[in-house]
Design a protein around this motif. Structure first.
Motif, PDB file in Angstrom:
ATOM      1  N   VAL A  23       0.837  -1.207   0.000  1.00  0.00           N
ATOM      2  CA  VAL A  23       0.000   0.000   0.000  1.00  0.00           C
ATOM      3  C   VAL A  23       0.864   1.246   0.000  1.00  0.00           C
ATOM      4  O   VAL A  23       0.623   2.205  -0.729  1.00  0.00           O
ATOM      5  CB  VAL A  23      -0.943   0.000   1.231  1.00  0.00           C
ATOM      6  CG1 VAL A  23      -1.599   1.349   1.403  1.00  0.00           C
ATOM      7  CG2 VAL A  23      -1.997  -1.072   1.092  1.00  0.00           C
ATOM      8  N   VAL A 124      -5.614   4.116   4.285  1.00  0.00           N
ATOM      9  CA  VAL A 124      -6.070   4.343   2.920  1.00  0.00           C
ATOM     10  C   VAL A 124      -6.654   5.750   2.764  1.00  0.00           C
ATOM     11  O   VAL A 124      -6.427   6.425   1.744  1.00  0.00           O
ATOM     12  CB  VAL A 124      -7.106   3.277   2.502  1.00  0.00           C
ATOM     13  CG1 VAL A 124      -7.643   3.562   1.109  1.00  0.00           C
ATOM     14  CG2 VAL A 124      -6.463   1.898   2.546  1.00  0.00           C
ATOM     15  N   ALA A 772     -10.560   2.611  -3.160  1.00  0.00           N
ATOM     16  CA  ALA A 772      -9.580   1.617  -3.615  1.00  0.00           C
ATOM     17  C   ALA A 772      -9.419   1.621  -5.132  1.00  0.00           C
ATOM     18  O   ALA A 772      -8.303   1.585  -5.653  1.00  0.00           O
ATOM     19  CB  ALA A 772      -9.989   0.227  -3.130  1.00  0.00           C
TER      20      ALA A 772
END
Length: 819
Positions: A23, A124, A772
């Motif tokens: 990530v 995120v 995402a």
């Protein structure tokens, strides 16, 4: 438990470092796009004051909504106070307080666990809104977006806490009311508790969303809505899944003792009885409260996002946004009004009656609320949007589309009752099958009920969605892109048109279930001189047998209406998911101007995504059920070894708390595996190919819908088949009762674990997927290649697959002593 949490966190860290490192690769790769904010980052709310409604600008009009929310909070708190002050015998109050204390311990543990899970989504959010698509000034906006994600979690968690406090007041008061020998107070007390939770839940949700809309600058209010919705989805998913696992471990562990030791329901000597009561609240109160909070919020966020992306005229955007929020306020008013109307009718009809059908006033409440809500929808729409973008006919068309959803909120419960009510021919078929064929045939008949229910409820939803679609073709395309998608979103919105009442009838079940348990565990019948005490202190000439019969009959109604709310909530997940997925489609097709042909069966990744979604739904069902199976095994193992049937009136507090600890441990373990697997699967499939991911999202919504309806109603049929044997046939302790108990324990994870958790799982995946998939698209653009994206997809999938594997092989029942 703290040691286990630390170990669980350590293990999750070890196996997610690879995924997390992948990530973080995005930060460097995507930094070149930092100046190209798009998608969720580009959602900017228009100035609400630029349009007037009834001579008042939109911003000021919605400020009045805050006042209504405060009245709604006051309504909920007033009922809470009334319930707390209802008369109750000390023996019953002591049991309900013990249940509350164990619930508090469970919720504290869950709160810590939620903060651990929040770290995953926070990473995120920081990457997306901090680096890849920053909203300036980042130093101000990013912390605010993160705070609202925490506010979303806190909202789900807070209303869940309020729910168990109200229900643990109501359970003992309901049990005590049965001693008076009249059925009406046994009905009204759980309903009051449910309305208190429903009004509080919807008022808090609406207040939070109005705060974002009215007081957060329009440049970053949109991202705040997204952060808030992701947070509440995470909270709801965790509380639904863990609560569902907890409650069914306890329920199965307690119920099986009836067969093993031939003891009665809620025998005070059973160490699993208190855990079962705690589970009723953890699964059937905490879960639905958090789920309802999230459902109401996420559906609204989906519509807000659609309006900002699909409607180009800022004034029409304002009109629709204000209308949506005014309709939310109207729903509060409609539910409160219907509650009082129905209460007046029910009191007049049943207030002094010696017998009553407990389902009848609940059914009338749902239909009265539906009628009042639909009528107010038309009246208010005609006043708020008499002309939409110059079209004077759109108000009644939009009102009709919402009314399709509101009607669904009344029709679907009626269809559910066809398959789960104690009066249902399907449920009676389960009993008939079990009379000759034992548990085997009874279970098969329950499968039949669940499958048929999916057919009828599915077609009912299609019919009402089709009506909404047809109305959307009558000129709405002049105001926006993809009007059919907006229509589907409004239908989902209409599902919640009776929000407080839907929550109220759902919350009715855990109170009636707990009331039976509180009665038995209080041992009130064994208290020396209790009849004289009740006569002296409360003027009650008690008939204990009648009291127990009424509580059992009311529990059957609770089971039925607990079942009716589940398809309504899962229906909003599916219908509303269409609206949320539209946001992704808009970003990928640049406003439906290119790549639209990829949304078809001719584009292989899209088809492969459709197939993949089904795999995830069935894995999730298996993983959540496996956690229940292993936990129940350990609970049964402990109870059988420690139950004392001779020389003890009740189980020790220490043994009862040990069963609660077992339930909590396996609920946490199951939840950890499921969450990390879902989290990284979402990242993996978003990074495979954007249109693959869209197919995947549609697939989990559709597969999830039918799997949830089937499981919820099959479980409801098995549950009430047992209730018929106990209440109508009075055959407790017989082979027929044993057979229906087995069916009920099979149905427990069906109806209260796997099926109900699919709703927040679908919504969390879709909302989190919005970020995402845009991360993946921007990374591909920055690299001018899909190589790195696919490498990351593989890395994320490895992490996800490890936890999928662990959800069975790490949760298997082991015979060794070191389990």
């Amino acid at each position: 438990m703290l040691t286990w949490l630390a170990n669980a966190w350590s293990l999750s860290c070890k196996f997610t470092k690879f995924g997390a490192a992948a990530v973080l690769t995005l930060l460097g790769a995507g930094s070149a796009l930092a100046d190209e904010a798009g998608g969720e980052a580009s959602l900017k709310l228009p100035d609400l004051s630029q349009v007037s409604f009834l001579g008042i600008d939109g911003h000021k009009l919605l400020l009045f909504g805050i006042v209504i929310c405060i009245f709604g909070l006051g309504f909920g708190l007033a009922i809470y106070s009334r319930l707390k002050n209802l008369p109750v015998h000390k023996s019953m109050r002591d049991i309900s307080e013990l249940i509350y204390e164990t619930c508090k311990t469970y919720l504290f543990t869950q709160g810590k666990f939620l903060l651990i899970l929040w770290v995953f989504i926070a990473v995120v959010i920081v990457m997306y809104f901090g680096w890849l698509a920053p909203v300036q000034p980042v130093a101000v906006t990013l912390p605010i977006i993160l705070i609202f994600s925490l506010v979303g979690i806190a909202g789900s968690y807070g209303v869940a806490w309020f729910g168990i406090r109200v229900n643990t007041f109501a359970n003992s008061r309901t049990a005590f009311a049965s001693l008076r020998g009249k059925p009406y107070p046994i009905y009204s007390t759980p309903l009051q508790a449910g309305m208190s939770i429903g009004m509080m839940l919807i008022s808090v949700e609406l207040l939070m969303m109005l705060f974002i809309l009215l007081f957060i600058p329009g440049d970053y209010a949109g991202p705040c809505f997204i952060g808030f919705a992701i947070g509440e989805s995470l909270g709801a998913a965790a509380l639904r899944i863990a609560g569902g696992i907890f409650t069914k471990i306890a329920d199965i562990g307690s119920d099986l003792m009836k067969i093993v030791f031939k003891i009665k329901e809620d025998d005070a000597r059973n160490p699993g009885a208190i855990a079962d009561c705690t589970g009723d609240n953890a699964g059937d109160s905490v879960g639905p409260s958090a789920d309802g909070f999230e459902t109401y919020g996420v559906t609204g966020v989906a519509l807000i996002t659609f309006i900002l992306l699909a409607v180009k005229d800022p004034k029409v955007q304002v009109q629709l946004l204000v209308w949506i929020f005014v309709m939310r306020i109207v729903m509060l008013i409609a539910s409160a009004a219907a509650y009082f109307i129905n209460g007046f009718i029910a009191n007049a009809k049943y207030g002094k009656a010696d017998q009553m059908n407990y389902e009848a006033p609940l059914t009338s409440l749902v239909w009265i609320t539906s009628v009042v809500s639909i009528a107010l929808t038309y009246v208010v729409s005609s006043v708020i949007i008499p002309s939409l973008g110059g079209d004077t006919s759109q108000w009644w068309k939009l009102a009709t589309i919402i009314s399709c959803g509101t009607l669904a909120g009344a029709i679907i419960p009626e269809l559910v009752k066809v398959f789960t009510s104690t009066e249902s021919r399907h449920v009676k078929e389960v009993v008939t099958s079990a009379e000759e064929g034992g548990a085997s045939l009874g279970i098969l008949s329950g499968f039949v009920a669940g499958n048929f229910s999916s057919y009828y409820i599915g077609l009912a939803m299609v019919l009402l969605m089709s009506l909404g679609f047809l109305i959307s073709t009558l000129g709405l395309d002049n105001q926006m892109l993809a009007p059919a998608v907006f229509a589907f979103g409004l239908v989902a919105f209409g599902f919640l048109g009776m929000g407080p009442v839907t929550i109220a009838v759902d919350s009715y079940g855990p109170v009636t279930d707990n009331a039976q348990s509180v009665y038995e565990l209080s041992l009130i019948e064994q208290i020396p001189g209790v009849k004289g005490e009740l006569k002296k202190d409360y003027n009650i000439d008690v008939n204990f047998e009648r009291a127990k019969e009424m509580l059992e009959a009311n529990d059957g109604a609770g089971n039925t209406f607990k079942a009716t709310a589940k398809p309504v909530l899962i229906g909003t997940a599916v219908v509303g998911a269409t609206t949320m997925i539209f946001s992704i489609i808009m970003a990928l097709t640049k406003g439906l101007s290119e790549n639209v042909n990829n949304l078809s069966l001719l584009h292989a990744p899209f088809v492969l995504g459709l197939v993949t979604g089904g795999a995830m739904i069935y894995w999730f069902t298996g993983a959540s059920t496996q956690a229940v199976t292993t936990g129940a095994y350990r609970a049964v193992e402990f109870i059988k070894a420690n139950i004392k049937l001779e020389g003890a009136a009740s189980a020790s507090i220490a043994d009862s708390k040990k069963v609660v600890e077992i339930c909590t441990k396996y609920a946490q373990k199951g939840m950890l595996n499921i969450f990390i697997a879902v989290f990284f699967a979402t990242l993996a499939f978003a990074f495979v190919e954007p249109f693959f991911f869209i197919g995947y999202l549609f697939s989990i919504a559709i597969f999830g819908l039918y799997q949830a309806i089937f499981m919820a109603n099959a479980g409801g049929a098995w549950d009430n088949a047992k209730k018929i044997v106990e209440v109508e046939l009075k055959q407790k302790g017989t082979p027929l009762h044993d057979a229906t108990v087995v069916g009920d324990t099979v149905g427990d994870p069906f109806k209260d674990t796997s099926s109900v958790a699919l709703n927040p799982i679908i919504k969390f995946t879709t909302l989190f997927g919005l970020l995402a998939v845009e991360l993946a698209v921007q990374l591909t653009a920055s690299q001018h290649s899909t190589t790195l994206t696919h490498i990351l997809a593989a890395a994320f999938f490895v992490v996800s697959f490890f936890f999928v594997y662990r959800s069975f092989y790490g949760m298997r029942i082991r015979e060794d002593a070191g389990h």
